[in-house]
Structures are given as structure tokens and as C-alpha cells.
Motif scaffolding. Sequence first.
Motif, PDB file in Angstrom:
ATOM      1  N   GLU A 192      40.861  37.859  32.756  1.00 52.73           N
ATOM      2  CA  GLU A 192      40.105  38.095  31.516  1.00 52.73           C
ATOM      3  C   GLU A 192      40.043  39.589  31.223  1.00 52.73           C
ATOM      4  OE1 GLU A 192      36.362  36.332  32.358  1.00 52.73           O
ATOM      5  OE2 GLU A 192      37.027  34.257  32.001  1.00 52.73           O
ATOM      6  N   ARG A 193      39.841  40.367  32.304  1.00 53.82           N
ATOM      7  CA  ARG A 193      39.789  41.835  32.164  1.00 53.82           C
ATOM      8  C   ARG A 193      41.139  42.378  31.696  1.00 53.82           C
ATOM      9  NH1 ARG A 193      39.267  46.163  31.185  1.00 53.82           N
ATOM     10  NH2 ARG A 193      38.388  47.976  32.243  1.00 53.82           N
ATOM     11  N   ALA A 194      42.234  41.820  32.233  1.00 57.13           N
ATOM     12  CA  ALA A 194      43.571  42.239  31.810  1.00 57.13           C
ATOM     13  C   ALA A 194      43.780  41.960  30.316  1.00 57.13           C
ATOM     14  CB  ALA A 194      44.631  41.521  32.641  1.00 57.13           C
ATOM     15  N   LYS A 195      43.315  40.790  29.855  1.00 55.93           N
ATOM     16  CA  LYS A 195      43.478  40.431  28.438  1.00 55.93           C
ATOM     17  C   LYS A 195      42.669  41.357  27.544  1.00 55.93           C
ATOM     18  CE  LYS A 195      45.167  37.600  25.311  1.00 55.93           C
ATOM     19  NZ  LYS A 195      44.479  37.881  24.083  1.00 55.93           N
TER      20      LYS A 195
ATOM     21  N   SER B 195      51.073  30.511  32.825  1.00 55.22           N
ATOM     22  CA  SER B 195      50.418  29.224  32.558  1.00 55.22           C
ATOM     23  C   SER B 195      48.917  29.373  32.276  1.00 55.22           C
ATOM     24  CB  SER B 195      50.609  28.298  33.771  1.00 55.22           C
ATOM     25  OG  SER B 195      49.929  28.810  34.905  1.00 55.22           O
ATOM     26  N   LEU B 196      48.375  30.586  32.378  1.00 53.31           N
ATOM     27  CA  LEU B 196      46.941  30.776  32.149  1.00 53.31           C
ATOM     28  C   LEU B 196      46.642  30.825  30.648  1.00 53.31           C
ATOM     29  CD1 LEU B 196      45.971  33.541  34.778  1.00 53.31           C
ATOM     30  CD2 LEU B 196      45.477  31.084  34.877  1.00 53.31           C
ATOM     31  N   PRO B 197      45.714  29.993  30.172  1.00 54.53           N
ATOM     32  CA  PRO B 197      45.372  30.019  28.745  1.00 54.53           C
ATOM     33  C   PRO B 197      44.876  31.401  28.297  1.00 54.53           C
ATOM     34  CG  PRO B 197      44.502  28.041  29.791  1.00 54.53           C
ATOM     35  CD  PRO B 197      45.034  28.895  30.886  1.00 54.53           C
ATOM     36  N   VAL B 198      44.148  32.118  29.176  1.00 54.14           N
ATOM     37  CA  VAL B 198      43.585  33.404  28.772  1.00 54.14           C
ATOM     38  C   VAL B 198      44.678  34.424  28.469  1.00 54.14           C
ATOM     39  CG1 VAL B 198      43.401  34.376  31.110  1.00 54.14           C
ATOM     40  CG2 VAL B 198      41.784  35.103  29.341  1.00 54.14           C
ATOM     41  N   LEU B 199      45.877  34.229  29.045  1.00 60.29           N
ATOM     42  CA  LEU B 199      46.982  35.166  28.804  1.00 60.29           C
ATOM     43  C   LEU B 199      48.018  34.598  27.839  1.00 60.29           C
ATOM     44  CD1 LEU B 199      47.594  36.625  32.397  1.00 60.29           C
ATOM     45  CD2 LEU B 199      46.248  37.604  30.527  1.00 60.29           C
ATOM     46  N   SER B 200      47.619  33.583  27.095  1.00 62.50           N
ATOM     47  CA  SER B 200      48.534  32.991  26.121  1.00 62.50           C
ATOM     48  C   SER B 200      48.981  34.050  25.111  1.00 62.50           C
ATOM     49  CB  SER B 200      47.826  31.845  25.390  1.00 62.50           C
ATOM     50  OG  SER B 200      48.652  31.316  24.381  1.00 62.50           O
ATOM     51  N   GLY B 201      50.273  34.134  24.889  1.00 64.37           N
ATOM     52  CA  GLY B 201      50.811  35.097  23.935  1.00 64.37           C
ATOM     53  C   GLY B 201      51.089  36.467  24.510  1.00 64.37           C
ATOM     54  N   VAL B 202      50.681  36.697  25.757  1.00 64.86           N
ATOM     55  CA  VAL B 202      50.927  38.003  26.393  1.00 64.86           C
ATOM     56  C   VAL B 202      52.394  38.099  26.809  1.00 64.86           C
ATOM     57  CG1 VAL B 202      50.423  39.403  28.446  1.00 64.86           C
ATOM     58  CG2 VAL B 202      48.563  38.321  27.176  1.00 64.86           C
ATOM     59  N   ARG B 203      53.017  39.238  26.501  1.00 69.68           N
ATOM     60  CA  ARG B 203      54.429  39.446  26.840  1.00 69.68           C
ATOM     61  C   ARG B 203      54.512  39.985  28.273  1.00 69.68           C
ATOM     62  NH1 ARG B 203      55.528  43.371  21.890  1.00 69.68           N
ATOM     63  NH2 ARG B 203      53.556  44.145  22.774  1.00 69.68           N
ATOM     64  N   ILE B 204      55.090  39.163  29.163  1.00 70.30           N
ATOM     65  CA  ILE B 204      55.093  39.473  30.596  1.00 70.30           C
ATOM     66  C   ILE B 204      56.509  39.818  31.042  1.00 70.30           C
ATOM     67  CG2 ILE B 204      54.639  38.576  32.917  1.00 70.30           C
ATOM     68  CD1 ILE B 204      52.558  36.709  31.676  1.00 70.30           C
ATOM     69  N   GLY B 205      56.645  40.906  31.795  1.00 71.02           N
ATOM     70  CA  GLY B 205      57.941  41.319  32.332  1.00 71.02           C
ATOM     71  C   GLY B 205      57.925  41.309  33.853  1.00 71.02           C
ATOM     72  N   THR B 206      59.121  41.336  34.436  1.00 75.10           N
ATOM     73  CA  THR B 206      59.282  41.291  35.888  1.00 75.10           C
ATOM     74  C   THR B 206      60.134  42.465  36.341  1.00 75.10           C
ATOM     75  OG1 THR B 206      59.202  38.871  35.866  1.00 75.10           O
ATOM     76  CG2 THR B 206      60.144  39.898  37.821  1.00 75.10           C
ATOM     77  N   LEU B 207      59.707  43.109  37.444  1.00 79.13           N
ATOM     78  CA  LEU B 207      60.479  44.242  37.958  1.00 79.13           C
ATOM     79  C   LEU B 207      60.422  44.247  39.489  1.00 79.13           C
ATOM     80  CD1 LEU B 207      62.037  46.806  36.921  1.00 79.13           C
ATOM     81  CD2 LEU B 207      59.942  48.087  37.366  1.00 79.13           C
ATOM     82  N   HIS B 208      61.596  44.304  40.118  1.00 79.29           N
ATOM     83  CA  HIS B 208      61.657  44.479  41.575  1.00 79.29           C
ATOM     84  C   HIS B 208      63.029  45.006  41.953  1.00 79.29           C
ATOM     85  CE1 HIS B 208      64.022  40.762  41.915  1.00 79.29           C
ATOM     86  NE2 HIS B 208      63.084  40.143  41.197  1.00 79.29           N
TER      87      HIS B 208
ATOM     88  N   THR C 205      46.707  51.221  31.476  1.00 76.01           N
ATOM     89  CA  THR C 205      45.344  51.609  31.861  1.00 76.01           C
ATOM     90  C   THR C 205      44.749  50.748  32.969  1.00 76.01           C
ATOM     91  OG1 THR C 205      44.517  50.206  30.070  1.00 76.01           O
ATOM     92  CG2 THR C 205      44.763  52.569  29.595  1.00 76.01           C
ATOM     93  N   LEU C 206      45.384  49.624  33.301  1.00 86.01           N
ATOM     94  CA  LEU C 206      44.837  48.745  34.339  1.00 86.01           C
ATOM     95  C   LEU C 206      45.937  48.381  35.324  1.00 86.01           C
ATOM     96  CD1 LEU C 206      42.569  46.881  35.515  1.00 86.01           C
ATOM     97  CD2 LEU C 206      43.407  45.088  33.960  1.00 86.01           C
ATOM     98  N   MET C 207      45.610  48.461  36.625  1.00 85.66           N
ATOM     99  CA  MET C 207      46.523  47.994  37.661  1.00 85.66           C
ATOM    100  C   MET C 207      45.786  46.999  38.561  1.00 85.66           C
ATOM    101  SD  MET C 207      48.720  50.040  40.571  1.00 85.66           S
ATOM    102  CE  MET C 207      50.000  50.492  39.414  1.00 85.66           C
ATOM    103  N   VAL C 208      46.408  45.854  38.778  1.00 80.90           N
ATOM    104  CA  VAL C 208      45.879  44.840  39.692  1.00 80.90           C
ATOM    105  C   VAL C 208      46.833  44.778  40.882  1.00 80.90           C
ATOM    106  CG1 VAL C 208      45.245  42.427  39.991  1.00 80.90           C
ATOM    107  CG2 VAL C 208      44.924  43.528  37.751  1.00 80.90           C
ATOM    108  N   ILE C 209      46.351  45.111  42.074  1.00 80.91           N
ATOM    109  CA  ILE C 209      47.186  45.066  43.270  1.00 80.91           C
ATOM    110  C   ILE C 209      46.792  43.845  44.084  1.00 80.91           C
ATOM    111  CG2 ILE C 209      47.972  46.288  45.327  1.00 80.91           C
ATOM    112  CD1 ILE C 209      47.246  48.896  44.008  1.00 80.91           C
TER     113      ILE C 209
END
Length: 735
Positions: free
Chosen positions: A490-493, A545-558, A597-601
Motif C-alpha cells: 500500500e505504501r509503495a502504491k 497479482s495484488l489488487p493494490v498494485l493493479s495498473g502499476v508498471r513492473i520491471g525485472t532486473l538481475h 524514493t522508496l526501497m523495499v529490501i
Amino acid sequence: MTDRQPPELALPLERRVGKRTANVLEKHLGLRTTADLLNYFPRKYLKRGELTPIADLPMDEDVTLVARVLSSRSRQMRARKGSITDVVVTDGLGGRHSSVALTFFNAYRAAKELTPGTLAMFAGKVSTYRDSLTLTNPEYVLLGDESEFDADAARRPVPVYPATAKVASWRIRSAVEVLLDSVDFDRVPDPVPADIAIRDRLYSLGDAYRNIHLPDEFETALKAQDRFRYQEALILQTALARRRAQAAAEEATARPHKPGALLERFDASLPFTLTAGQREVGETLAAELAADHPMNRLLQGEVGSGKTLVALRAMLQVIDAGGQAALLAPTEVLAGQHYDSIRRTLGPLAEAGMLGGDAEGTRAVLLTGSVTGSARRKALLDIASGEAGIIIGTHALLSDEVQYFDLGLIVVDEQHRFGVEQRDALRSRAVRPPHLLVMTATPIPRTVAMTVFGDLETSVLRELPAGRAPISTHMVGLAEHPAWGTRIWERAKEEIDAGRQVYVVCPKIGDGESEDPASLEPTADDDEEGRPLASVQQTVQALASLPVLSGVRIGTLHGRLDPEEKSATMAAFAEGRLDLLVSTTVIEVGVDVHNATLMVIQDADRFGISQLHQLRGRVGRGGLPGTCLLVTQLEPGHPSRDRLQAVASTTDGFALSQEDLKLRREGDILGSTQSGGKSTLKLLRVIKDEPIIEQARRDAAAIIEHDAQLGDYPELAEAIELYLNPEKEAFLERG
């Protein structure tokens, strides 16, 4: 190494202690020569009659403890012939863990000797059985046994050696006793100069060995330890002082400041003023670049303190003086970031000969493994012709196909990622020794810098530039607050809805795949409760799959992604086309996205202090406050949570680096193991022994000033050759 030892020390142990004992010492402890056993020092000393606090015993490790027998009973085994003797020993302190259960199989001697009230020393591996501490078939020696301890033993400390299940401490001590009687210490060269030994009232070498192994009292053991600590420090510091002298004697091409040229024009274009620290370090670099011997400087600073800008100004001074500057980065992602950042910062000054470029400027080129075809050929031509003043790249810069026009400065970013061979390969491309600037964003305690990077002059940037917002860090304990798991997203959104961006960092790529196993805390792939650690692949699926992040553009990096895909993902995030980036630690260094502005580890307890400090430095870079959430599933009170609390409590990287050393142990500071493992330093500890290191540094400087070739100090020169074998010496050069 054996053939380089003085003959008295090179003699095989078989000739000193007998073949049988020598075979055991070699097989289980790796000790082969007289020197090996002499330098196998006790790890502690016990006072006769002093009991070992049982609550402090480490689990699953071989231990030596002194305890008193509380009870003893023998019984017949049910399933097969023979007996079991159960003995309980105690430290007399009371409490839940004040006793250990010992189990002996068919041990008739133990049944007879270990009666209640008996004091003994035990050696074995600690484990648990039914919530009780146990040792199975431990070796032991009775402390009242006159055959093991003579009549004077009551006042002598009992040396305890690093032992194994097969070789108990007292057996090592017995071998040392035999050894000490056979060594002629008058034939053993002493690396400590006689005048220093007299000045500091140090033991002779023979007395030091005797008193560290078989002290009459604690004071003599401590005095012997101090002697060997100083000896280690002097050998190290003399090697480093000799390197500094050799570097000062080399001839380099002077690169003096040129009025009205690129550097001054760049400074005039800056939309901000340099910090006092940046100005001060810049003046130091300018003076050293103008000298006719190579600059060798370590620049360390807090995350975001502006080291790259300082390095860029040094590069421009070298270019103004007709040379080229190469920036060596550890990863393609970081090299690409540096390239984009430097071109953006210089603007037209980095586009000489190009449409819209400054005719009096220079050119920056990027050379990595993924630069191929005509782009690669063009980059190589610009480097060879001198058209490119700034060359940025990874290990590709070390390739034989890269020919430099006039390499004047090497900037190494995140030095610990490179070996001496790689740095030397780049140095060899220059006609004369180039100047060297080493940068690290991992703050190094002063004593570590003196010991490991002592051949480099050191500059420190502590002040953050204007516009850098503070980063608030919070530990999120899901064990006691499971509902916080939902609140995180929720905080990320909320950040994303406000137009900001978010990093999510995971310790693994997928099942069984970590980005860099060496960077993780040494535990299993899953945590202690069997729960799987967060991975990039699973986290991306879960967040999508989280409704709270619906529409969020998510990328992957490794790190396992194709280089082009990595670059495209990073560019999309930097340009705001992605809202949330799920990544491994590949973003740890140099990645610069001002809108994040936010990092979740996730499973933050799996990372070390310095790595967590590096990671959180990726947020709050654009003037907006940054937040870092350290998520852990560990229960309150778990020792690994101490690291997270330390990171959450301060943003002072130098304070954290001190804490890191205390929590993780120093490790092998002269080898590849950077924390927690076996140390090459036998007694010297870089944090605790700072006064000894400082004194040795002063003495070493005086010795080298008097005699840089150590012709008057053959014993010290020999010790350096023996102690700093090629592998360790290479590590010193990595400064």
C-alpha cells in the motif's frame, strides 16, 4: 613456501616431534614445518580452576571447556553389546544452560575417572538433544592429573589451541612443548630491528615463542602476544611503505592544470557549487596530477557524496594536458550509467566533432562486452586516435585489441571488484605509469585503510551535496507484525500515485539462484524455519497479482539477463516508463534514478551491513525524501536482526563499517574472504590494535626512509617475502 624458510624453521615436523604426531598435525591441522607449529598460537588461556560459561558455547563448533562433573552413570545398550556412560558437567552458574550432557560409548576409563566433583577439560562438538546441550565422545583430560600437569601448574595459564574433533588442544600443547625444546632460536632471524625491540622492551623472539605457548603467568602471555602483534604490523606496514616509495620513484607524465580549458569551462557551467569537501579533494588531485610521479589515491565517500564529479574534474584536467582518462566499472549496468551520466553532465563538451558539439571539447566512448559491430570498431578507433578523451567500460577495456593514444589517468570504481592483474593490464597500456584514482562507496574504517590500502594516499568525502534528501530506514519485522506485509505494498502504491518510483530488492533470482552467493549471509537458501527466501521471479508474479498494485508498471532486473535487456530495463526505469523495479543487488552501486524514493529490501537479514547501506543509497537522490524498508521474517531477538537495527539507526557509513567489523568479524583482510572467515592475520586485529598499527606505520616509514631496499634489514626483508606470498601481496596491490 617451505624452501624459502630459514633452515631452522623449514625443518619438517617429523624431525622435531616424531612421525606419528607430525602425521596427525598435518592431516588435521595442515601443519607441516617447524614454523607452522611455532606460529599456531593459542586462541585463549584458561585460569586453573576457572570454569567455562556453558551458555556462551557456540553451537555446532568444536570447543574446549573446563567444567566440573555433576553426575555420572553407566548403562547397558539395548540393541547391541556395550555400555553408555552419561556424564553431566556444570559451570556452577545455574540457569537453563549451565550444564552439558556428555555421552561416552564403551568408555570404561571415563566411567571410572569422571566421578562427581571431578574437574576436567573437555573437547568436542556442541550439539543439542531434547533441548539440552550435548557432547558425544569428547576427549578430556583431568585437571588434577599430575601426569598432565606438573606441581607448578596451579599458577600457570592453560593454553587453549584452535582444535578439531581429531586433535584436542592439549595434544597440540604437548607437541609444542617437544618442539620448543628442540629449536635453536639463536638461528632464527628476528624481523624486528634490535633498536625497536630495546626501545619497546619487547621479548626476544625465543622468549616470545616460549611465553606465548607456555606462559608462567597471564602477563607474560599478553606481553608475548603484543610482541607478535607488533611484528605482524611492522611487516605489513614496511611492505606498504616500500610500495609507496617505489611509486614515488616512478616517472609519470605531469598533467598540470591548463587555464581557460575544458575543466574551467565545465566548472563555469555547473548549476550548483561544489561542496567544501569536493573542492578540497579536487585541489589535492590537481596538485598530484601536476607532479611527475604517479598519483596513487583512494577516494572513499558516503553514498551520494559526489565522488564521480570529483573524478570527472580530474579526468578533464588530464585531457586538458593532452592525455586520456579511463574509467573502469565492475558491471555493464554501472558502466552504462557512468557513460550516460558523464555525457549528460558535460553536455556539448563531451561531443567534440559531433553535430551540436563543442569544437574545443572532448569525446566520451563506452566499451563493454555488449558493444559490438561498427559501434565497437568506431569506439576502438576513437580510443587509438585520441579523439576519445574519456573511455568508460568494464573488463573490455583490458582487451589486447584496445590501444590507447596516451593513457594518463585510470579511475577504478568500486575497487574491491577488481584484481591486481586487471589493474596492471590497464596500466601496461600506458607509455609511462599513469596516475591512479581508486573510488569506493563502501566506507572503510581508518585502521583497515591503513592496513590494506596503506600504499595509497586516502581522501574522504563525508559531506552530501545540496539537494540530497535524508533517507529514513525502518526495520519491518513480519514475525511480530504480519499485517505489515500488506501495508508495504500500500505504501509503495502511495509513492507511485504521487509520481514517484520504487525499488524492490530480493536476495535470489529464482529457485536456487542468487545474484552473488558470496554477498549473502552464509546460511541455507531457505531461512531457519524452512521458508523460501524472496526471489525476483516469484516476487514479480506475486506483485502483479495484488489488487493494490493493479495498473502499476513492473520491471525485472538481475545479472542473468541479456546485457541489452538489462540496459533497456534500466533505461525504462530511469526515464519513468516503469513504476516499480524488482531487482537483485545488481542495482547496488552507481545506479542513479532521481525519482526513486522508496526501497523495499526483502529478507534484508540475508545481506551485510555495508551492502544494505549501499542499496538504500539508491533512493532520495533527487531532493525528495527517501525511505528504505528492511523486511525480515526472523523472530525478535535473533542475532541477525542486530545488523538491521544498526542500519536503521544511522546513515553514517563510517560508523556502520566499524559496526560491521564488530558483528561479522574481520575475516581475511589480506585475502579474498572479506568477512567472517579465517584471518591471515594471526593476532593483529585492525580495529582493536589501532595504536600498534600506527606505531608500526611510523617505524616502517622511518626504516624505508633510511633504507628503501632494506639492505640493512635483511631479516625484515625476508619476513616480508615469507609473510606476503604472491596472493596476499596481490591483495595489497588492489588498493
